[in-house]
Design a protein around this motif. Structure first.
Motif, PDB file in Angstrom:
ATOM      1  N   ARG A  29       0.844  -1.191   0.000  1.00 38.27           N
ATOM      2  CA  ARG A  29       0.000   0.000   0.000  1.00 38.27           C
ATOM      3  C   ARG A  29       0.879   1.240   0.000  1.00 38.27           C
ATOM      4  NH1 ARG A  29      -2.563  -3.846   2.876  1.00 38.27           N
ATOM      5  NH2 ARG A  29      -4.636  -4.387   2.159  1.00 38.27           N
ATOM      6  N   GLU A  30       0.592   2.166  -0.919  1.00 33.72           N
ATOM      7  CA  GLU A  30       1.258   3.463  -0.992  1.00 33.72           C
ATOM      8  C   GLU A  30       0.176   4.517  -0.837  1.00 33.72           C
ATOM      9  OE1 GLU A  30       3.297   3.674  -4.728  1.00 33.72           O
ATOM     10  OE2 GLU A  30       4.738   2.121  -4.184  1.00 33.72           O
ATOM     11  N   LYS A  50      -3.206   5.771  -0.464  1.00 29.21           N
ATOM     12  CA  LYS A  50      -4.516   5.175  -0.727  1.00 29.21           C
ATOM     13  C   LYS A  50      -4.495   4.168  -1.875  1.00 29.21           C
ATOM     14  CE  LYS A  50      -7.109   9.052   1.096  1.00 29.21           C
ATOM     15  NZ  LYS A  50      -8.170  10.019   0.893  1.00 29.21           N
ATOM     16  N   VAL A  51      -3.323   3.938  -2.459  1.00 33.35           N
ATOM     17  CA  VAL A  51      -3.196   3.018  -3.589  1.00 33.35           C
ATOM     18  C   VAL A  51      -2.731   1.654  -3.097  1.00 33.35           C
ATOM     19  CG1 VAL A  51      -2.015   2.578  -5.778  1.00 33.35           C
ATOM     20  CG2 VAL A  51      -2.688   4.904  -5.168  1.00 33.35           C
ATOM     21  N   THR A  52      -3.431   0.602  -3.527  1.00 32.33           N
ATOM     22  CA  THR A  52      -3.066  -0.771  -3.181  1.00 32.33           C
ATOM     23  C   THR A  52      -2.544  -1.468  -4.427  1.00 32.33           C
ATOM     24  OG1 THR A  52      -4.746  -0.865  -1.452  1.00 32.33           O
ATOM     25  CG2 THR A  52      -3.898  -2.975  -2.256  1.00 32.33           C
ATOM     26  N   TRP A  53      -1.344  -2.034  -4.316  1.00 32.24           N
ATOM     27  CA  TRP A  53      -0.722  -2.776  -5.415  1.00 32.24           C
ATOM     28  C   TRP A  53      -0.695  -4.256  -5.074  1.00 32.24           C
ATOM     29  CZ3 TRP A  53       0.366  -0.384  -9.860  1.00 32.24           C
ATOM     30  CH2 TRP A  53       0.538   0.998  -9.848  1.00 32.24           C
ATOM     31  N   TYR A  87       1.259  -7.510  -6.168  1.00 36.75           N
ATOM     32  CA  TYR A  87       2.445  -8.005  -6.868  1.00 36.75           C
ATOM     33  C   TYR A  87       2.390  -9.525  -6.914  1.00 36.75           C
ATOM     34  CZ  TYR A  87       4.888  -3.508  -6.324  1.00 36.75           C
ATOM     35  OH  TYR A  87       5.278  -2.197  -6.382  1.00 36.75           O
ATOM     36  N   ARG A 114       2.762  -6.564 -11.490  1.00 29.15           N
ATOM     37  CA  ARG A 114       1.918  -5.917 -10.495  1.00 29.15           C
ATOM     38  C   ARG A 114       0.732  -5.262 -11.178  1.00 29.15           C
ATOM     39  NH1 ARG A 114       4.312  -0.145  -8.341  1.00 29.15           N
ATOM     40  NH2 ARG A 114       3.948   0.978 -10.276  1.00 29.15           N
ATOM     41  N   ARG A 115      -0.290  -5.027 -10.365  1.00 26.73           N
ATOM     42  CA  ARG A 115      -1.429  -4.243 -10.835  1.00 26.73           C
ATOM     43  C   ARG A 115      -2.030  -3.508  -9.651  1.00 26.73           C
ATOM     44  NH1 ARG A 115      -4.801  -9.240 -10.992  1.00 26.73           N
ATOM     45  NH2 ARG A 115      -6.501  -8.872  -9.556  1.00 26.73           N
ATOM     46  N   LYS A 116      -2.629  -2.372  -9.967  1.00 23.60           N
ATOM     47  CA  LYS A 116      -3.326  -1.584  -8.958  1.00 23.60           C
ATOM     48  C   LYS A 116      -4.678  -2.250  -8.716  1.00 23.60           C
ATOM     49  CE  LYS A 116      -3.180   2.784  -9.664  1.00 23.60           C
ATOM     50  NZ  LYS A 116      -3.449   4.178 -10.085  1.00 23.60           N
ATOM     51  N   VAL A 117      -5.040  -2.426  -7.457  1.00 21.83           N
ATOM     52  CA  VAL A 117      -6.346  -2.988  -7.108  1.00 21.83           C
ATOM     53  C   VAL A 117      -7.209  -1.840  -6.621  1.00 21.83           C
ATOM     54  CG1 VAL A 117      -7.601  -4.609  -5.649  1.00 21.83           C
ATOM     55  CG2 VAL A 117      -5.340  -5.216  -6.525  1.00 21.83           C
ATOM     56  N   THR A 118      -8.294  -1.597  -7.346  1.00 23.35           N
ATOM     57  CA  THR A 118      -9.174  -0.472  -7.034  1.00 23.35           C
ATOM     58  C   THR A 118     -10.398  -0.945  -6.256  1.00 23.35           C
ATOM     59  OG1 THR A 118     -10.455  -0.714  -9.054  1.00 23.35           O
ATOM     60  CG2 THR A 118      -8.460   0.675  -9.174  1.00 23.35           C
TER      61      THR A 118
END
Length: 146
Positions: free
Chosen positions: A96-97, A99-102, A104, A127-131
């Motif tokens: 987590r960065e 509010k962004v969750t990655w 991997y 990796r991908r961003k999970v929204t």
């Protein structure tokens, strides 16, 4: 039960209860699994076979999701990289960065060639961003299966 309470035996069989196994596994043909959780959704990755007759190239990384860790929906598989014949042994990691969750996934790549070299030549990562929208879609998909 902690280390001191168990006289140093960390994996005491009496501490565990099998929930799904034998004729009723969580997922069939799902070797080398790794599971992570983002919010209320479990993500599982494995490298099952059956995509082509070759014993090694026929295995691909597969993704599945679950709300309870017991009942799963397979989402699909990831094709191997163009320069590698097969990808196996996925290991997932959540970062987590703010509010962004990655999400991997690290994986091993086989050497390939002729004769076929089954040994792993390198490790790669995707990796991908999970929204929140993606998580909502998985909740809807999984609740409709009940």
């Amino acid at each position: 039960m902690g280390y001191a309470e168990n006289n140093g035996d960390f994996l005491n069989p009496k501490d565990w209860r099998i929930l799904r196994a034998g004729d009723e596994p969580c997922l069939r043909e799902f070797p080398n699994p790794d599971v992570v959780k983002i919010s209320d959704i479990y993500f599982a990755f494995a490298d099952p076979s059956g995509y082509e007759p070759h014993p090694w190239r026929g295995r691909k990384i597969v993704e599945a999701v679950s709300l309870d860790g017991l009942n799963w929906q397979i989402l699909g598989y990831v094709e191997p990289d163009p320069d590698t014949p097969a990808t196996h042994v996925p290991e997932a990691f959540v970062w987590r960065e703010g509010k962004v969750t990655w999400l991997y996934v690290f994986y091993a790549c086989q050497a390939g060639g002729e004769p076929y070299d089954y040994r792993y030549k390198r490790i790669r990562v995707m990796r991908r961003k999970v929204t929140e929208e993606e998580l909502r879609q998985y909740r809807k998909l999984l609740q409709n299966r009940r």
